[in-house]
Design an enzyme around this catalytic site. Structure first.
Site, mmCIF file in Angstrom:
data_model
loop_
_atom_site.group_PDB
_atom_site.id
_atom_site.type_symbol
_atom_site.label_atom_id
_atom_site.label_comp_id
_atom_site.label_asym_id
_atom_site.label_seq_id
_atom_site.Cartn_x
_atom_site.Cartn_y
_atom_site.Cartn_z
ATOM 1 N N LYS A 33 8.957 0.626 -5.932
ATOM 2 C CA LYS A 33 7.983 -0.001 -4.731
ATOM 3 C C LYS A 33 8.638 -0.680 -3.821
ATOM 4 O O LYS A 33 9.072 -1.805 -4.349
ATOM 5 C CB LYS A 33 6.774 -0.704 -5.279
ATOM 6 C CG LYS A 33 5.576 -0.710 -4.025
ATOM 7 C CD LYS A 33 4.652 -1.673 -4.246
ATOM 8 C CE LYS A 33 5.003 -3.040 -4.185
ATOM 9 N NZ LYS A 33 4.337 -4.063 -3.126
ATOM 10 N N ASP A 60 5.432 0.601 0.616
ATOM 11 C CA ASP A 60 4.274 -0.406 0.672
ATOM 12 C C ASP A 60 4.285 -1.074 2.043
ATOM 13 O O ASP A 60 4.583 -2.365 2.219
ATOM 14 C CB ASP A 60 4.254 -1.332 -0.455
ATOM 15 C CG ASP A 60 2.867 -2.057 -0.467
ATOM 16 O OD1 ASP A 60 1.834 -1.822 0.305
ATOM 17 O OD2 ASP A 60 2.841 -3.085 -1.358
ATOM 18 N N LEU A 61 4.100 -0.103 3.228
ATOM 19 C CA LEU A 61 4.189 -0.691 4.479
ATOM 20 C C LEU A 61 2.911 -1.165 5.174
ATOM 21 O O LEU A 61 3.036 -1.991 6.047
ATOM 22 C CB LEU A 61 5.047 0.364 5.349
ATOM 23 C CG LEU A 61 6.213 0.914 4.994
ATOM 24 C CD1 LEU A 61 6.738 1.671 5.924
ATOM 25 C CD2 LEU A 61 7.285 -0.311 4.931
ATOM 26 N N LYS A 62 1.719 -1.091 4.515
ATOM 27 C CA LYS A 62 0.437 -1.421 5.032
ATOM 28 C C LYS A 62 0.215 -1.092 6.326
ATOM 29 O O LYS A 62 -0.050 -2.253 7.196
ATOM 30 C CB LYS A 62 0.237 -2.783 4.257
ATOM 31 C CG LYS A 62 0.274 -3.006 3.086
ATOM 32 C CD LYS A 62 -0.426 -4.591 2.586
ATOM 33 C CE LYS A 62 -0.201 -4.723 1.158
ATOM 34 N NZ LYS A 62 0.795 -4.563 0.348
ATOM 35 N N HIS A 64 -1.066 -0.489 10.150
ATOM 36 C CA HIS A 64 -2.512 -0.705 10.869
ATOM 37 C C HIS A 64 -2.152 -0.896 12.148
ATOM 38 O O HIS A 64 -1.614 -1.873 12.978
ATOM 39 C CB HIS A 64 -2.840 -2.143 10.096
ATOM 40 C CG HIS A 64 -4.333 -2.418 10.645
ATOM 41 N ND1 HIS A 64 -4.980 -3.391 10.049
ATOM 42 C CD2 HIS A 64 -5.068 -1.796 11.542
ATOM 43 C CE1 HIS A 64 -5.975 -3.499 10.939
ATOM 44 N NE2 HIS A 64 -6.280 -2.516 11.603
ATOM 45 N N ASP A 65 -2.691 0.074 13.044
ATOM 46 C CA ASP A 65 -2.276 0.019 14.460
ATOM 47 C C ASP A 65 -3.227 1.095 15.139
ATOM 48 O O ASP A 65 -3.949 1.865 14.407
ATOM 49 C CB ASP A 65 -0.631 0.421 14.696
ATOM 50 C CG ASP A 65 -0.323 -0.289 16.224
ATOM 51 O OD1 ASP A 65 -0.883 -0.039 17.106
ATOM 52 O OD2 ASP A 65 0.631 -1.048 16.170
ATOM 53 N N PRO A 67 -4.275 4.907 16.040
ATOM 54 C CA PRO A 67 -3.927 6.150 15.345
ATOM 55 C C PRO A 67 -2.747 7.068 15.607
ATOM 56 O O PRO A 67 -1.874 7.308 14.965
ATOM 57 C CB PRO A 67 -5.168 7.042 15.873
ATOM 58 C CG PRO A 67 -6.277 6.273 16.086
ATOM 59 C CD PRO A 67 -5.625 4.849 16.636
ATOM 60 N N THR A 69 -0.045 5.517 17.063
ATOM 61 C CA THR A 69 1.168 4.978 16.584
ATOM 62 C C THR A 69 1.431 4.936 15.153
ATOM 63 O O THR A 69 2.642 4.912 14.656
ATOM 64 C CB THR A 69 1.104 3.312 17.146
ATOM 65 O OG1 THR A 69 1.099 3.263 18.259
ATOM 66 C CG2 THR A 69 2.302 2.453 16.601
ATOM 67 N N THR A 116 -6.223 -9.458 -0.944
ATOM 68 C CA THR A 116 -6.491 -10.309 -2.025
ATOM 69 C C THR A 116 -6.421 -11.703 -1.693
ATOM 70 O O THR A 116 -7.127 -12.662 -2.522
ATOM 71 C CB THR A 116 -6.205 -10.204 -3.502
ATOM 72 O OG1 THR A 116 -4.798 -9.999 -3.264
ATOM 73 C CG2 THR A 116 -6.517 -8.818 -4.197
ATOM 74 N N ARG A 206 7.169 -9.080 -11.021
ATOM 75 C CA ARG A 206 7.787 -10.176 -11.545
ATOM 76 C C ARG A 206 8.078 -10.264 -13.032
ATOM 77 O O ARG A 206 9.007 -10.565 -13.810
ATOM 78 C CB ARG A 206 7.030 -11.670 -11.204
ATOM 79 C CG ARG A 206 7.713 -11.862 -9.748
ATOM 80 C CD ARG A 206 6.679 -13.020 -9.128
ATOM 81 N NE ARG A 206 5.416 -12.426 -8.911
ATOM 82 C CZ ARG A 206 4.277 -13.053 -8.339
ATOM 83 N NH1 ARG A 206 4.595 -14.399 -8.173
ATOM 84 N NH2 ARG A 206 3.274 -12.558 -8.415
HETATM 85 O O1 C5P Z 1 2.833 -10.012 -9.240
HETATM 86 P P1 C5P Z 1 3.863 -9.053 -9.131
HETATM 87 O O2 C5P Z 1 5.325 -9.598 -9.132
HETATM 88 O O3 C5P Z 1 3.533 -8.017 -10.244
HETATM 89 O O4 C5P Z 1 3.573 -8.224 -7.759
HETATM 90 C C1 C5P Z 1 3.965 -6.925 -7.714
HETATM 91 C C2 C5P Z 1 3.690 -6.403 -6.417
HETATM 92 O O5 C5P Z 1 2.092 -6.039 -6.204
HETATM 93 C C3 C5P Z 1 4.275 -7.252 -5.148
HETATM 94 O O6 C5P Z 1 5.028 -6.599 -4.465
HETATM 95 C C4 C5P Z 1 2.900 -7.829 -4.804
HETATM 96 O O7 C5P Z 1 3.059 -7.966 -3.198
HETATM 97 C C5 C5P Z 1 2.046 -6.621 -4.804
HETATM 98 N N1 C5P Z 1 0.660 -7.359 -5.071
HETATM 99 C C6 C5P Z 1 -0.546 -6.803 -4.297
HETATM 100 N N2 C5P Z 1 -1.766 -7.233 -4.402
HETATM 101 C C7 C5P Z 1 -2.069 -8.291 -5.429
HETATM 102 C C8 C5P Z 1 -0.990 -8.734 -6.013
HETATM 103 C C9 C5P Z 1 0.219 -8.223 -6.073
HETATM 104 O O8 C5P Z 1 -0.224 -5.885 -3.301
HETATM 105 N N3 C5P Z 1 -3.365 -8.583 -5.381
#
Ligand code: C5P
Length: 225
Positions: A33, A60-62, A64-65, A67, A69, A116, A206
């Protein structure tokens, strides 16, 4: 045999360090990822470098703009052949439909509902009266009806979401192996629990990248699945 559902989150600033870590554990993960930070720093070149390991790539670019774009951005990353791309459900139905239409057939498009990092007060401040949980469910339904493949959700939610959306593709981050350090977190979800509850992809960063021995950490997570 089922494919390993673990996607290693490579949230490391240096490309060489990210590459070395991914190479080290590549036999014990199912994919990689790469987030916005990685993509802004290393772009297409960085993704091409990691593609050399032969593992599926999750961007994982999330997005948001408007449609148009977002659809153009999806087309621009098409050459990178991502297996999964994230967009924000809050971008609305048309944006999600156009993003899905622009993605290749082999690319899952998955919606982020409510970050979150946002609480009740944050939502109120941006004019959303629903609480984060209700808002997440509402956006999940919208993503489903817009034809997306699935959503990003927590290990606590994935069981309930899976019941509502049987063939959904669910990406679950925030997991901690049972033997890992939980600090003051009491309600951890393990990779195995998330998988049993219906997760399609387990995002783990992590617990592997900051482990003293990342290879041993990746192997022991794999062994629980
Ligand atoms: O906590 P850890 O290092 O395992 O997180 C892994 C990935 O999950 C990170 O890239 C973090 O941005 C993402 N993440 C997320 N939403 C959360 C917790 C972590 O997108 N609530």
């Amino acid at each position: 045999m089922n494919r390993n559902p673990v996607y290693l989150a490579l949230d490391l600033p240096r490309l060489d360090a990210a590459e070395a870590l991914a190479r080290k554990v590549s036999g014990h993960i199912g994919g990689i990822k790469l987030g916005l930070e990685f993509f802004c720093a290393h772009g297409h070149h960085g993704v091409h470098e990691l593609h050399k390991l032969g593992l599926p790539i999750f961007l994982d670019l999330k997005l948001h703009d408007i449609p148009n774009t977002v659809a153009a951005a999806m087309q621009a990353i098409h050459v990178l052949e991502p297996a999964i791309v994230t967009i924000h459900a809050a971008g609305g139905r048309a944006m999600m439909e156009d993003a899905k239409a622009a993605a290749g057939e082999n690319c899952k498009v998955v919606a982020v509902t409510v970050l979150t990092s946002l609480d009740d007060d944050d939502l109120t401040a941006i004019g959303v009266s629903a609480d984060p949980h209700a808002q997440a469910l509402r956006l999940a339904e919208l993503a489903h009806s817009a034809g997306l493949d699935g959503i990003v959700c927590s290990g606590h939610e994935v069981g309930a979401v899976h019941k509502q959306w049987k063939d959904g593709f669910f990406v679950v981050p925030g997991l901690r192996p049972a033997e890992g350090k939980t600090g003051d977190q009491k309600r951890i979800v393990t990779p195995r629990q998330a998988r049993d509850n219906g997760a399609s992809v387990l995002v783990i960063g992590r617990p592997i990248s900051r482990a003293e021995d990342p290879l041993a950490a990746a192997r022991s997570i794999e062994a629980t699945l």
